[in-house]
Design a protein around this motif. Structure first.
Motif, PDB file in Angstrom:
ATOM      1  N   GLN A 127       0.898  -1.105  -0.031  1.00 38.83           N
ATOM      2  CA  GLN A 127      -0.020  -0.050   0.041  1.00 38.83           C
ATOM      3  C   GLN A 127       0.849   1.175  -0.058  1.00 38.83           C
ATOM      4  O   GLN A 127       1.593   1.476   0.918  1.00 38.83           O
ATOM      5  CB  GLN A 127      -0.891   0.011   1.154  1.00 38.83           C
ATOM      6  CG  GLN A 127      -1.668   1.153   1.363  1.00 38.83           C
ATOM      7  CD  GLN A 127      -2.591   1.238   2.628  1.00 38.83           C
ATOM      8  OE1 GLN A 127      -3.542   0.284   2.581  1.00 38.83           O
ATOM      9  NE2 GLN A 127      -2.940   2.222   3.216  1.00 38.83           N
ATOM     10  N   MET A 128       0.764   2.264  -0.938  1.00 39.04           N
ATOM     11  CA  MET A 128       1.342   3.474  -0.999  1.00 39.04           C
ATOM     12  C   MET A 128       0.538   4.516  -0.306  1.00 39.04           C
ATOM     13  O   MET A 128      -0.423   4.773  -0.614  1.00 39.04           O
ATOM     14  CB  MET A 128       1.356   3.987  -2.393  1.00 39.04           C
ATOM     15  CG  MET A 128       2.094   3.048  -3.641  1.00 39.04           C
ATOM     16  SD  MET A 128       4.019   3.101  -3.247  1.00 39.04           S
ATOM     17  CE  MET A 128       4.489   1.732  -4.388  1.00 39.04           C
TER      18      MET A 128
ATOM     19  N   VAL B  25       5.719   4.387   2.446  1.00 41.52           N
ATOM     20  CA  VAL B  25       5.021   3.019   2.502  1.00 41.52           C
ATOM     21  C   VAL B  25       5.345   2.698   3.822  1.00 41.52           C
ATOM     22  O   VAL B  25       6.711   2.799   4.453  1.00 41.52           O
ATOM     23  CB  VAL B  25       5.621   1.957   1.813  1.00 41.52           C
ATOM     24  CG1 VAL B  25       5.207   0.643   2.320  1.00 41.52           C
ATOM     25  CG2 VAL B  25       5.507   2.359   0.309  1.00 41.52           C
ATOM     26  N   ASN B  26       4.359   2.619   4.935  1.00 38.78           N
ATOM     27  CA  ASN B  26       4.663   2.347   6.369  1.00 38.78           C
ATOM     28  C   ASN B  26       5.430   3.268   7.215  1.00 38.78           C
ATOM     29  O   ASN B  26       6.271   3.015   7.750  1.00 38.78           O
ATOM     30  CB  ASN B  26       5.376   0.923   6.333  1.00 38.78           C
ATOM     31  CG  ASN B  26       4.401  -0.387   5.902  1.00 38.78           C
ATOM     32  OD1 ASN B  26       2.952   0.029   6.096  1.00 38.78           O
ATOM     33  ND2 ASN B  26       4.726  -1.439   5.541  1.00 38.78           N
ATOM     34  N   GLY B  27       5.271   4.574   6.468  1.00 35.47           N
ATOM     35  CA  GLY B  27       5.880   5.741   7.325  1.00 35.47           C
ATOM     36  C   GLY B  27       7.447   5.823   7.032  1.00 35.47           C
ATOM     37  O   GLY B  27       7.910   6.865   7.250  1.00 35.47           O
TER      38      GLY B  27
ATOM     39  N   GLU C 295      13.067  -2.814   2.239  1.00 32.11           N
ATOM     40  CA  GLU C 295      13.730  -2.455   3.460  1.00 32.11           C
ATOM     41  C   GLU C 295      14.877  -1.503   3.234  1.00 32.11           C
ATOM     42  O   GLU C 295      14.961  -0.485   4.217  1.00 32.11           O
ATOM     43  CB  GLU C 295      14.377  -3.745   4.273  1.00 32.11           C
ATOM     44  CG  GLU C 295      13.507  -4.661   4.777  1.00 32.11           C
ATOM     45  CD  GLU C 295      12.387  -3.971   5.845  1.00 32.11           C
ATOM     46  OE1 GLU C 295      12.798  -3.156   6.677  1.00 32.11           O
ATOM     47  OE2 GLU C 295      11.267  -4.642   5.693  1.00 32.11           O
ATOM     48  N   GLU C 296      15.380  -1.471   2.152  1.00 31.52           N
ATOM     49  CA  GLU C 296      16.361  -0.551   1.534  1.00 31.52           C
ATOM     50  C   GLU C 296      15.698   1.055   1.104  1.00 31.52           C
ATOM     51  O   GLU C 296      16.459   1.796   0.853  1.00 31.52           O
ATOM     52  CB  GLU C 296      17.247  -1.052   0.768  1.00 31.52           C
ATOM     53  CG  GLU C 296      18.353  -1.899   1.065  1.00 31.52           C
ATOM     54  CD  GLU C 296      19.528  -1.445   1.818  1.00 31.52           C
ATOM     55  OE1 GLU C 296      19.925  -0.269   1.773  1.00 31.52           O
ATOM     56  OE2 GLU C 296      20.185  -2.299   2.715  1.00 31.52           O
ATOM     57  N   GLY C 297      14.515   0.695   0.863  1.00 30.16           N
ATOM     58  CA  GLY C 297      13.806   2.057   0.480  1.00 30.16           C
ATOM     59  C   GLY C 297      13.708   2.011  -1.099  1.00 30.16           C
ATOM     60  O   GLY C 297      13.805   3.267  -1.369  1.00 30.16           O
TER      61      GLY C 297
END
Length: 401
Positions: free
Chosen positions: A30-31, A42-44, A349-351
């Motif tokens: 989810q964006m 995403v997720n803050g 996780e790295e963005g």
């Protein structure tokens, strides 16, 4: 009596197995916020978008947004009707005019999605006793359009000119033939040898349709697609495209110079029996198309960025889908589905967001598919490369020396 869902059980088991391993879900991300064509939350956490098909970055163009806001205020939220009933507003006509000008063609027909444009052309143009000859790697919308119609379907090996010629020679004399090609194939980003294929198809007396969904905007002098770059504009009968890539909105279209083209408005069922696009969408699309024609600097930057990312990932030891950067799609091959999911999770996780291609879309291949945008800065591209390397170490992905 069997459950009709039983046939999907192997796919269900595969998906549940991936989720049970604690990996992120690659198919329901989810964006939460879109900051620009290249950044989202995403997720803050802020991530770099490297898998949106927003090739030319038009989703946040000020002129495009202004056109949509004006149309929304003046014409309302929707049309509540089909194009052949009450669903053709001023904006739909203007959008088709923008397409005719962009492609320098006599006719343009706007559909509610790119999928429906292929569905409409393939199902309507060839009937019983006719033949559609298509590349084995054709998009699902092309195959589904063929399934809707009554024509005989002939597949040839992917991008194989000799096999296309062989298949065409086997078709009975007097049969109507449509050859369907794609400028850029979306799975690995390779391009069709259109000059040679169009020559073979024309020699056989076939009509030709080219899907330029993944090439519109940045191939050719005016951004029309691979068929423009290949110099076969006068030999192609239909060009199919979508607004959901370089145009930055949603919708689909067909353009053509065929004198009888307009009859498709009455016989293409996905056009006749679907509500038309909302006024704001066609207004945004028309504004975007008009600007794409002159987006020479954006095209040049996108090509530079794509070539650099492709070269750098290959030099880092990743296995890619193409030998060189043939388009803005850079497909990274994975050894198996589990590694693919681990690498995708490590990238998040790295963005970095990329597309993890569902296994049913590319049988025998496991891909993480990147697609660059003309708005990616040089600094962002360097960051993407660095994060790919770190993600590979986290996921335990062995890289070539």
């Amino acid at each position: 009596m069997p459950d009709l869902f039983d046939k999907f059980q192997p796919l269900i088991d595969q998906y549940e197995g991936l989720m049970a391993s604690g990996l992120r879900d690659p198919f329901h991300l989810q964006m939460d916020e879109i900051l620009s064509p290249t950044r989202a939350v995403v997720n803050g956490r802020e991530i770099i978008l490297v898998g949106t098909y927003n090739y030319m970055g038009m989703t946040f163009d000020p002129d495009v947004i202004e056109a949509g806001q004006k149309a929304l205020a003046e014409f309302g939220a929707g049309t509540t009707g089909s194009r052949v009933l009450n669903g053709t507003f001023q904006g739909h006509a203007e959008c088709e005019a923008a397409l005719r000008d962009f492609y320098d063609m006599e006719h343009a027909m706007v559909f509610s999605t790119g999928y429906q444009a292929n569905l409409g052309l393939m199902s309507a143009i060839a009937g019983r006793g006719d033949y559609i000859v298509l590349d084995a790697d054709s998009h699902a919308s092309i195959y589904d359009g063929c399934a809707m119609g009554n024509a005989d379907i002939v597949r040839f090996k992917h991008n194989d000119v000799a096999d296309l010629e062989k298949r065409l020679k086997r078709i009975p004399d007097g049969a109507g033939v449509l050859v369907v090609l794609e400028g850029v194939y979306s799975m690995v980003g390779d391009i069709a040898p259109l000059k040679e294929m169009v020559a073979v198809a024309k020699a056989a007396g076939a009509m030709i349709a080219v899907d330029e969904a993944h090439a519109m905007g940045f191939f050719g002098e005016h951004g029309r697609g691979v068929f423009e770059q290949a110099g076969v504009e006068d030999d192609v009968d239909f060009v199919v495209g979508t607004f959901s890539k370089s145009v930055g909105t949603v919708g689909g279209f067909i353009v053509s110079n065929h004198p009888k083209f307009e009859v498709l408005r009455f016989v293409a069922r996905p056009y006749v029996y679907t509500a038309s696009l909302p006024p704001a969408v066609v207004a945004c699309s028309a504004a975007s198309i008009r600007k794409l024609k002159y987006a020479h600097n954006k095209r040049a930057h996108l090509w530079e960025a794509s070539r650099h990312l492709h070269k750098s990932l290959r030099e880092a030891g990743f296995t890619l889908g193409t030998e060189t950067a043939e388009s803005a799609i850079i497909a990274v091959k994975m050894p198996d589905q589990e590694t693919s999911a681990k690498m995708w999770t490590a990238l998040i996780e790295e963005g970095v967001y990329v597309n993890m291609v569902p296994p049913q879309a590319t049988p025998g291949l496991h891909l993480l598919r990147c697609s660059l945008c003309a708005d990616h800065t040089s600094a962002q591209v360097e960051e993407i490369i660095a994060r790919f390397k770190r993600a590979a170490a986290t996921a335990g992905l062995p890289l070539k020396a």
